[in-house]
Design a protein around this motif. Structure first.
Motif, mmCIF file in Angstrom:
data_model
loop_
_atom_site.group_PDB
_atom_site.id
_atom_site.type_symbol
_atom_site.label_atom_id
_atom_site.label_comp_id
_atom_site.label_asym_id
_atom_site.label_seq_id
_atom_site.Cartn_x
_atom_site.Cartn_y
_atom_site.Cartn_z
ATOM 1 N N ASN A 298 -37.486 19.516 10.553
ATOM 2 C CA ASN A 298 -36.476 18.573 10.081
ATOM 3 C C ASN A 298 -36.899 17.137 10.415
ATOM 4 N N PHE A 299 -36.913 16.283 9.416
ATOM 5 C CA PHE A 299 -37.391 14.905 9.612
ATOM 6 C C PHE A 299 -36.483 14.096 10.536
ATOM 7 N N ARG A 300 -35.271 14.605 10.818
ATOM 8 C CA ARG A 300 -34.347 13.881 11.695
ATOM 9 C C ARG A 300 -34.658 14.089 13.183
ATOM 10 N N ILE A 301 -35.574 14.974 13.504
ATOM 11 C CA ILE A 301 -35.918 15.253 14.904
ATOM 12 C C ILE A 301 -37.089 14.373 15.325
ATOM 13 N N ASP A 302 -36.908 13.634 16.424
ATOM 14 C CA ASP A 302 -37.972 12.737 16.888
ATOM 15 C C ASP A 302 -38.503 13.089 18.261
ATOM 16 N N GLY A 303 -37.992 14.135 18.883
ATOM 17 C CA GLY A 303 -38.448 14.509 20.214
ATOM 18 C C GLY A 303 -37.622 15.651 20.759
ATOM 19 N N GLN B 273 -35.075 16.620 24.013
ATOM 20 C CA GLN B 273 -34.266 15.977 25.045
ATOM 21 C C GLN B 273 -33.829 16.972 26.109
ATOM 22 N N PRO C 220 -41.857 13.817 24.034
ATOM 23 C CA PRO C 220 -42.507 13.944 22.726
ATOM 24 C C PRO C 220 -42.199 15.300 22.079
ATOM 25 N N LEU C 221 -42.280 15.341 20.775
ATOM 26 C CA LEU C 221 -41.949 16.542 20.018
ATOM 27 C C LEU C 221 -43.040 17.599 20.210
ATOM 28 N N HIS D 165 -34.016 16.651 19.636
ATOM 29 C CA HIS D 165 -33.213 15.432 19.603
ATOM 30 C C HIS D 165 -33.127 14.940 18.169
ATOM 31 N N TYR D 166 -31.919 14.976 17.612
ATOM 32 C CA TYR D 166 -31.687 14.547 16.239
ATOM 33 C C TYR D 166 -31.296 13.066 16.229
ATOM 34 N N THR D 167 -31.948 12.305 15.386
ATOM 35 C CA THR D 167 -31.655 10.877 15.302
ATOM 36 C C THR D 167 -30.437 10.579 14.440
#
Length: 396
Positions: A6-11, A13, A22-23, A45-47
């Motif tokens: 999913n492009f909304r995940i950046d790492g 948490q 980091p992812l 972690h979803y942005t």
């Protein structure tokens, strides 16, 4: 090969210290927390959240949106009006996770773990399991062309063993339950196996991408009860994967603005582990006990269980095996034959009402993780039985 995540995940948490890493795959949880002696899980972690939610777009809320094709999720409800009336509740129902392809909630985790393994190029998935998780991972690995190793103990239920072998997975039996984790740890740390379940002691929960998949249950319940949401949800709990996922899903709905509040989410266990930890007996110790509710056995507690109860203002409750056996028969009279670990939610509900932790006019959902057909006969010795009647042929 393009990433499918999913492009909304950046790492990832940490659920305890909130640090964003980091992812990557953190099978042993948050590194700083582990080093500090306070092991804790991480979660994607979803942005941002999608602007809307319906049954066709639930995948957009998950780490890997694409479905497997097996048809997991969107499980039905069963209303229990007679039991609700007897308990003084406004409404009572079960969320029937046994409606998933291999008959348990583990299929939600199985789908995402396999997607993640494919995404990073893993070849073999490993799972420590006494049953449901092993069958599920074997099925989803087979569907995706991956190898699967199920690490279990010699007393594996033959019903589960046959299903695992039919899916083509390899079964490895260790002498003791804890030895399963040591074997998976050895192969996971060398990169030979991609682990679906926890292997650390103290534990931190299962594969964080897999645990995140359980958020979908909260999303579905939100859609199924849009007019009148439940006030309380009761979850069978071992190390808290399912408990955390549902609580996190509701928190995400609230944070997105789609839900006004979070229902109370309670944890049912076979002996007082979580309550022992909350009473100050430590997070990294053991809480021994014996139970035939094998799906929620174990003697450890995780941070994710405690944080889930904190998020949802829920309570832990321990139940007695004899009471669960009685409730298994009671639910069967309502048309639901559930495994004892699922039935424990009804027994826990009775205790929570008695302790005034659940209001008498509450609207309650019990999470039915699996049906009773998978249980071995030796687990059913306390069920009331009747001799078979003989029918005389009408032609005689």
């Amino acid at each position: 090969m393009p990433k499918k995540i999913n492009f909304r995940i950046d790492g990832m948490q940490c659920i305890r210290c909130q640090a964003i890493h980091p992812l990557m795959d953190y099978f042993e949880g948050c590194p700083p927390c582990m080093e500090a002696g306070t092991p804790a899980s991480v979660a994607p972690h979803y942005t941002a959240w999608p602007l809307s939610l319906d049954f066709d777009t639930i995948g957009d809320w998950l780490a890997y949106p694409e479905p497997s094709g097996l048809g997991e999720g969107n499980t039905p409800l069963s209303n229990l009006p007679r039991l609700a009336a007897a308990l003084g509740l406004s409404a009572l129902c079960t969320k029937n996770e046994f409606g998933n392809p291999t008959g348990s909630h583990k299929d939600r985790m199985g789908r995402i773990v396999v997607k993640r393994a494919l995404d990073i190029g893993a070849k073999t998935i490993a799972v420590a399991s006494s049953g449901n998780a092993g069958v599920s991972m074997a099925a989803y690995a087979a569907r995706s062309g991956l190898e699967c190793v199920v690490v279990t103990t010699p007393d594996l239920n033959p019903n589960w063993r046959r299903a695992i072998e039919m899916h083509g997975a390899r079964i490895v039996a260790t002498e003791h339950s804890d030895d399963r984790w040591a074997l998976i740890a050895q192969h996971a740390r060398t990169g030979n196996w991609y682990p679906a379940t926890n292997y650390t002691i103290p534990p931190v929960g299962s594969n964080p991408f897999g645990v995140d998949a359980y958020r979908a249950i909260a999303l579905e319940l939100h859609l199924q009860f849009q007019a009148v949401p439940p006030t309380d949800i009761i979850v069978p709990t071992a190390r808290g994967d399912l408990l955390w996922g549902i609580a996190k899903g509701y928190r995400d709905l609230r944070d997105s603005g789609l839900a006004r509040s979070i229902p109370k989410i309670h944890a049912v266990e076979p002996y007082p582990r979580i309550s022992g930890a909350l009473a100050g007996h430590g997070m990294v110790g053991t809480f021994p006990g014996d139970t035939d509710m094998v799906s929620i056995g174990g003697n450890t507690v995780t941070q994710q269980s405690l944080h889930a109860l904190e998020i949802a203002k829920g309570s832990p409750v321990a139940v007695d095996g004899d009471d669960v056996a009685t409730d298994q028969a009671a639910l069967a009279k309502e048309g639901l034959y559930l495994e004892r670990s699922s039935v424990a939610t009804l027994t826990g509900l009775r205790k929570l009402i008695s302790a005034k932790k659940i209001a008498s006019n509450a609207r309650v959902v019990l999470i039915a993780t699996s049906h009773g057909y998978k249980e071995q006969a030796r687990f059913l010795d306390r069920l009331p039985t009747k001799p078979l009647s003989r029918q005389v042929s009408a032609s005689r």
